[in-house]
Design a protein around this motif. Structure first.
Motif, PDB file in Angstrom:
ATOM      1  N   UNK A 183     -33.542  -3.033  21.567  1.00  0.00           N
ATOM      2  CA  UNK A 183     -32.760  -2.552  20.415  1.00  0.00           C
ATOM      3  C   UNK A 183     -32.519  -1.053  20.520  1.00  0.00           C
ATOM      4  N   UNK A 184     -33.550  -0.326  20.948  1.00  0.00           N
ATOM      5  CA  UNK A 184     -33.420   1.130  21.057  1.00  0.00           C
ATOM      6  C   UNK A 184     -32.362   1.522  22.083  1.00  0.00           C
ATOM      7  N   UNK A 185     -32.041   0.611  23.002  1.00  0.00           N
ATOM      8  CA  UNK A 185     -31.027   0.898  24.014  1.00  0.00           C
ATOM      9  C   UNK A 185     -29.695   0.230  23.701  1.00  0.00           C
ATOM     10  N   UNK A 186     -29.534  -0.226  22.462  1.00  0.00           N
ATOM     11  CA  UNK A 186     -28.242  -0.733  22.035  1.00  0.00           C
ATOM     12  C   UNK A 186     -27.986  -2.191  22.343  1.00  0.00           C
ATOM     13  N   UNK A 187     -28.995  -2.929  22.787  1.00  0.00           N
ATOM     14  CA  UNK A 187     -28.816  -4.367  23.011  1.00  0.00           C
ATOM     15  C   UNK A 187     -28.971  -5.103  21.687  1.00  0.00           C
ATOM     16  N   UNK A 188     -28.202  -6.175  21.504  1.00  0.00           N
ATOM     17  CA  UNK A 188     -28.385  -7.008  20.326  1.00  0.00           C
ATOM     18  C   UNK A 188     -28.962  -8.356  20.745  1.00  0.00           C
ATOM     19  N   UNK A 227     -24.119 -19.645  28.445  1.00  0.00           N
ATOM     20  CA  UNK A 227     -23.667 -19.262  27.094  1.00  0.00           C
ATOM     21  C   UNK A 227     -23.675 -17.751  26.923  1.00  0.00           C
ATOM     22  N   UNK A 228     -24.692 -17.100  27.474  1.00  0.00           N
ATOM     23  CA  UNK A 228     -24.768 -15.644  27.333  1.00  0.00           C
ATOM     24  C   UNK A 228     -23.588 -14.974  28.036  1.00  0.00           C
ATOM     25  N   UNK A 229     -23.189 -15.527  29.176  1.00  0.00           N
ATOM     26  CA  UNK A 229     -22.043 -14.940  29.884  1.00  0.00           C
ATOM     27  C   UNK A 229     -20.742 -15.154  29.107  1.00  0.00           C
ATOM     28  N   UNK A 230     -20.649 -16.284  28.392  1.00  0.00           N
ATOM     29  CA  UNK A 230     -19.480 -16.485  27.520  1.00  0.00           C
ATOM     30  C   UNK A 230     -19.403 -15.358  26.484  1.00  0.00           C
ATOM     31  N   UNK A 231     -20.577 -14.908  26.025  1.00  0.00           N
ATOM     32  CA  UNK A 231     -20.590 -13.844  25.022  1.00  0.00           C
ATOM     33  C   UNK A 231     -20.146 -12.511  25.628  1.00  0.00           C
ATOM     34  N   UNK A 232     -20.465 -12.319  26.918  1.00  0.00           N
ATOM     35  CA  UNK A 232     -19.986 -11.107  27.594  1.00  0.00           C
ATOM     36  C   UNK A 232     -18.450 -11.173  27.692  1.00  0.00           C
ATOM     37  N   UNK A 233     -17.935 -12.372  28.030  1.00  0.00           N
ATOM     38  CA  UNK A 233     -16.472 -12.549  28.041  1.00  0.00           C
ATOM     39  C   UNK A 233     -15.902 -12.213  26.668  1.00  0.00           C
ATOM     40  N   UNK A 234     -16.619 -12.643  25.617  1.00  0.00           N
ATOM     41  CA  UNK A 234     -16.161 -12.423  24.251  1.00  0.00           C
ATOM     42  C   UNK A 234     -16.205 -10.982  23.805  1.00  0.00           C
ATOM     43  N   UNK A 235     -16.875 -10.128  24.573  1.00  0.00           N
ATOM     44  CA  UNK A 235     -16.829  -8.715  24.253  1.00  0.00           C
ATOM     45  C   UNK A 235     -18.138  -8.074  23.831  1.00  0.00           C
ATOM     46  N   UNK A 236     -19.191  -8.854  23.648  1.00  0.00           N
ATOM     47  CA  UNK A 236     -20.491  -8.215  23.464  1.00  0.00           C
ATOM     48  C   UNK A 236     -20.885  -7.561  24.783  1.00  0.00           C
ATOM     49  N   UNK A 237     -21.256  -6.284  24.760  1.00  0.00           N
ATOM     50  CA  UNK A 237     -21.489  -5.620  26.040  1.00  0.00           C
ATOM     51  C   UNK A 237     -22.966  -5.531  26.421  1.00  0.00           C
ATOM     52  N   UNK A 238     -23.865  -5.580  25.427  1.00  0.00           N
ATOM     53  CA  UNK A 238     -25.297  -5.520  25.749  1.00  0.00           C
ATOM     54  C   UNK A 238     -26.013  -6.540  24.887  1.00  0.00           C
ATOM     55  N   UNK A 239     -26.469  -7.620  25.494  1.00  0.00           N
ATOM     56  CA  UNK A 239     -27.087  -8.703  24.719  1.00  0.00           C
ATOM     57  C   UNK A 239     -28.377  -9.171  25.385  1.00  0.00           C
ATOM     58  N   UNK A 240     -29.238  -9.755  24.566  1.00  0.00           N
ATOM     59  CA  UNK A 240     -30.393 -10.456  25.138  1.00  0.00           C
ATOM     60  C   UNK A 240     -30.729 -11.655  24.272  1.00  0.00           C
ATOM     61  N   UNK A 241     -31.383 -12.621  24.896  1.00  0.00           N
ATOM     62  CA  UNK A 241     -31.913 -13.764  24.168  1.00  0.00           C
ATOM     63  C   UNK A 241     -33.363 -13.948  24.586  1.00  0.00           C
ATOM     64  N   UNK A 242     -34.185 -14.240  23.586  1.00  0.00           N
ATOM     65  CA  UNK A 242     -35.615 -14.459  23.815  1.00  0.00           C
ATOM     66  C   UNK A 242     -35.895 -15.833  23.243  1.00  0.00           C
ATOM     67  N   UNK A 243     -36.112 -16.811  24.111  1.00  0.00           N
ATOM     68  CA  UNK A 243     -36.281 -18.157  23.562  1.00  0.00           C
ATOM     69  C   UNK A 243     -36.826 -19.123  24.593  1.00  0.00           C
ATOM     70  N   UNK A 244     -36.846 -20.396  24.201  1.00  0.00           N
ATOM     71  CA  UNK A 244     -37.473 -21.416  25.035  1.00  0.00           C
ATOM     72  C   UNK A 244     -36.482 -22.077  25.975  1.00  0.00           C
ATOM     73  N   UNK A 263     -33.606 -13.287  28.659  1.00  0.00           N
ATOM     74  CA  UNK A 263     -32.448 -13.011  29.502  1.00  0.00           C
ATOM     75  C   UNK A 263     -31.694 -11.836  28.909  1.00  0.00           C
ATOM     76  N   UNK A 264     -31.308 -10.901  29.781  1.00  0.00           N
ATOM     77  CA  UNK A 264     -30.609  -9.691  29.361  1.00  0.00           C
ATOM     78  C   UNK A 264     -29.305  -9.594  30.158  1.00  0.00           C
ATOM     79  N   UNK A 448     -16.180  -8.778  32.568  1.00  0.00           N
ATOM     80  CA  UNK A 448     -16.377  -7.494  33.249  1.00  0.00           C
ATOM     81  C   UNK A 448     -17.514  -7.604  34.267  1.00  0.00           C
ATOM     82  N   UNK A 449     -17.580  -6.655  35.208  1.00  0.00           N
ATOM     83  CA  UNK A 449     -18.758  -6.607  36.088  1.00  0.00           C
ATOM     84  C   UNK A 449     -19.992  -6.536  35.207  1.00  0.00           C
ATOM     85  N   UNK A 450     -21.013  -7.316  35.542  1.00  0.00           N
ATOM     86  CA  UNK A 450     -22.154  -7.460  34.629  1.00  0.00           C
ATOM     87  C   UNK A 450     -23.453  -7.582  35.413  1.00  0.00           C
ATOM     88  N   UNK A 451     -24.473  -6.929  34.875  1.00  0.00           N
ATOM     89  CA  UNK A 451     -25.820  -7.120  35.418  1.00  0.00           C
ATOM     90  C   UNK A 451     -26.608  -8.036  34.502  1.00  0.00           C
TER      91      UNK A 451
END
Length: 488
Positions: A183-188, A227-244, A263-264, A448-451
Motif C-alpha cells: 500500500x505504501x508503494x501505491x499498490x491496491x 484475472x489479475x492481468x485482465x485488470x492490468x489491461x483494464x488500467x489498474x497499474x499496480x495491483x496485488x492479490x493475497x488469497x488461496x 501475486x503482484x 502494457x509491459x508488466x512485471x
RNA sequence: UGGACCAUAGCUCAGUCGGUAGAGCACGACACUUUUAAUGUUGGGGUCGUGGGUUCGAUUCCCACUGGUCCAACCA
C-alpha cells in the motif's frame, strides 16, 4: 444421575460438572458475562507496585495451600500469576475458588505486587466466574505433543503451546506487513474469482465443483494470474492479490491442497522491478516481524541473512558452478554420464536441456541457501513469460531461491497475444477448448509491459519462522477424515 | 500411489523374550496463608487404535484395516 453413574461415564468430566453445580449454588453464573479488563501483556508491561487492575483469563495452573492459593491465568497475550487469600475475599468468593478447575475462565480485580520469589502477581480482592471447561486441558508442563492431535484439535495446541501461538501471531503480522509495504508503494489490493470456469495460470490438477443454479461445472482456481492481468489491461497499474489457491496434488511437508499466495503485478515494469519489490519486502518483513534481518532456519539452526542486495546468477552459470565450465559443450552422452556419476537417474530419451534441468532441480537448487535470484531460464520451463531481449531461447524471469527451495518466481510478463496463444497451445496440446480465449481477447486490447511475481505465503512464513513443516504454519491443515476413532 | 516405522490412563511417556500393565502431571480425600512443574499422606482411573488369525492363553507374534510420521514419485 448418581455420582457413581456419572463417574462411570467419565470421571473427570463428571467431577467438573459437580464443581459447576456447586458454583451455581453459590450464585455464580455458569458461563459468565462480558468483563472489562486490561490485557495481561499490558498489565505486565505497565506493572507498578500497588496499582489496581482488572484482568481476565483461563486458569492454567493452580497451587492450593489451604487458606491461600496461587494460580496462573492466560488471556492469549501473556500469562500472569494471581494470589488468592482468605482474609481478602468474601466467604462466597473464597469458597467458590475451591470449585474452579484448570481451563476455567475468570476475571479478577485487585492490586499488583511482587512476591518474595520476585514474581509479579495480582492480589485478588474480587473475582468473577466467566466460563466453565468441563473437559480437562492437556498436561501443563509438556503441553500437547501428539502431532496429529495438534493439527486436529488446534485449539488445544494454541492453548497449551506458546511457540505455536507465537508462530501464528507472526503469520498474521507478516500478512499485515505485506499489505502495509505494498500500500505504501501505491499498490491496491484486489480480489478475483476463486471459482472459475477453467483452471488457468499454472500447470496443476484442479478441484472440480458444480454450480446448481447455473448447472455448470466449475473449478477452484489454481492461480489468480489470468484475472489479475485482465485488470492490468483494464488500467489498474499496480495491483496485488493475497488469497488461496487450490491444487489437487499430493500432500507432504511442503504442500497443502489449499495454500496462500501473493501475486503482484506492476504495469510498465519488468523482472527487475519485481526484484526490487522482493529486496524491499523481505527486509521490511524481517525488521517489522522479527526485529532483525537474520533467521535461524530448521533444526540445524542455519542462519539465513535477508540483508539486501541478494545474489543474482544466471541459470546456466549456476549449473556450470556445479557441473564444470564445459557442461554446455558436452555431448548428450557425456552429460548423461556426468549426471549419473552424481547419482542422478537420467531417462535415456532426455536431451541435454532436460538433463540440465534435472541437474538444476536435484543438485543445484538445494545448494542455494542464502537468498538468490536465478535468472535467464530456458523458455521451455516457463512458457508464459517473455523472452530475454538478447536471447530468444531464454525467458526474462527469476526464480527467487532461499534455503534451497524456490520461494517466488518473478516475471517479465507476456503481453503479445499471438505468443501467448502459442504458449497456451503448446501447454494444452489437443485440448484446445481449454485455452482461455477471453484472456487472449483481453491481451488483444493491449496490455502494457508488466512485471509480476507470485510468492507462496505459507513457505514464506516457514522461512521467516524457521519452520520446516507447512502444517505448522497453517492453522487447520488438510488431514484425512477419521473413519473410526483412533483413540478416545 | 509404493517402502519403512508408530498407535499403551484425560495428557507426557515407560513396559510386557506370549500369562490382561506402571510412573509423572491431571482427578478425589486430608494437611498447609508468598507458591511457581508447590509440597506431604492417601485413593480412584486402562476392553494396550479397529477387526481377524495362531495359541491353553495375545496388549505382546502374524494378517488386514484406520489414522499418523518419515522416505520416494507429482505440484509451489
Amino acid at each position: 444421575m448418581s455420582e457413581e453413574q456419572q463417574q462411570s461415564v467419565n470421571e473427570y468430566r463428571a467431577q467438573r460438572i459437580v464443581n459447576l453445580r456447586k458454583l451455581e449454588e453459590l450464585g455464580f453464573e455458569p458461563y459468565g458475562r462480558a468483563f472489562e479488563r486490561t490485557r495481561l501483556s499490558e498489565v505486565r508491561a505497565g506493572f507498578e507496585e500497588d496499582k489496581k487492575v482488572r484482568a481476565a483469563g483461563r486458569l492454567m495452573t493452580i497451587r492450593r495451600m489451604g487458606k491461600a492459593s496461587f494460580a496462573t491465568i492466560s488471556d492469549g497475550t501473556a500469562n500472569f500469576q494471581i494470589f488468592i487469600k482468605k482474609d481478602l475475599l468474601s466467604e462466597t468468593l473464597f469458597e467458590g475458588f475451591k470449585h474452579l478447575d484448570l481451563g476455567d475462565f475468570i476475571g479478577v480485580e485487585g492490586r499488583l505486587f511482587t512476591t518474595r520469589a520476585g514474581e509479579p502477581t495480582i492480589e485478588v480482592h474480587s473475582w468473577s466466574f466467566l466460563g466453565k471447561a468441563i473437559l480437562q486441558p492437556p498436561e501443563k508442563f509438556h503441553g500437547l505433543q501428539d502431532v496429529e492431535e495438534r493439527y486436529r484439535k488446534r485449539y488445544l495446541d494454541l492453548m497449551m503451546n506458546p511457540e505455536s501461538r507465537d508462530r501464528f501471531n507472526k503469520r498474521s503480522a507478516i500478512l499485515a506487513e505485506i499489505r502495509n509495504f505494498l500500500h505504501a508503494r501505491g499498490f491496491i489490493e484486489v480480489e478475483t474469482p476463486m471459482m472459475q470456469a477453467q483452471a488457468g495460470g499454472a500447470a496443476a490438477k484442479p478441484f472440480y465443483t458444480h454450480h446448481n443454479a447455473l448447472d455448470t461445472e466449475m473449478v477452484m482456481r489454481i492461480a489468480p494470474e489470468l484475472y489479475l492481468k485482465r485488470l492490468i489491461v483494464g488500467g489498474f497499474d499496480k495491483i496485488f492479490e493475497l488469497g488461496k489457491n487450490f491444487r489437487n496434488e499430493g500432500i507432504d511437508r511442503t504442500h497443502n491442497p489449499e495454500f496462500t499466495v501473493l501475486e503482484v503485478y506492476e504495469a510498465y515494469g519488468d523482472r527487475t522491478s519485481m526484484k526490487a519489490i522482493i529486496e524491499g519486502l523481505l527486509p521490511h518483513l524481517c525488521e517489522k516481524v522479527l526485529g532483525r534481518l537474520t533467521v535461524e532456519y530448521g533444526e540445524a539452526k542455519e542462519i539465513l541473512d535477508f540483508t539486501p542486495p541478494y545474489r543474482e546468477i544466471a541459470y546456466k552459470d549456476a549449473v556450470k558452478e556445479m557441473m564444470g565450465q564445459d557442461w554446455f559443450d558436452l555431448t548428450v552422452q557425456q552429460a548423461r554420464a556426468k549426471a549419473e556419476a552424481q547419482g542422478l537417474e537420467i531417462d535415456p530419451a532426455w536431451d541435454h536441456l532436460l538433463i540440465t534441468h534435472e541437474v538444476y532441480d536435484k543438485l543445484v537448487e538445494k545448494t542455494l541457501r542464502q537468498p538468490t535470484f536465478v535468472t535467464r531460464v530456458p523458455r521451455q520451463f516457463v512458457p508464459l513469460a517473455k523472452a530475454c531481449a538478447d536471447d530468444p531461447e531464454l525467458v526474462d524471469v527469476f526464480e527467487f531461491v532461499v534455503a534451497g527451495k524456490e520461494l517466488c518466481p518473478g516475471y517479465t510478463e507476456q503481453n503479445d497475444p499471438e505468443a501467448q496463444r502459442k504458449a497456451f497451445a503448446d501447454q494444452v496440446g489437443e485440448d484446445t477448448e481449454k485455452i482461455d480465449e477471453d484472456f487472449i481477447t483481453a491481451l488483444e486490447h493491449g496490455m502494457p509491459p508488466t512485471g509480476g511475481l507470485g510468492m507462496g505465503i505459507d513457505r514464506l512464513v516457514m522461512m521467516l519462522t524457521g519452520t520446516e513443516v507447512i502444517r505448522d504454519v497453517i492453522l487447520f491443515p488438510q488431514l484425512k477424515k477419521l473413519q473410526t476413532p483412533s483413540r478416545q
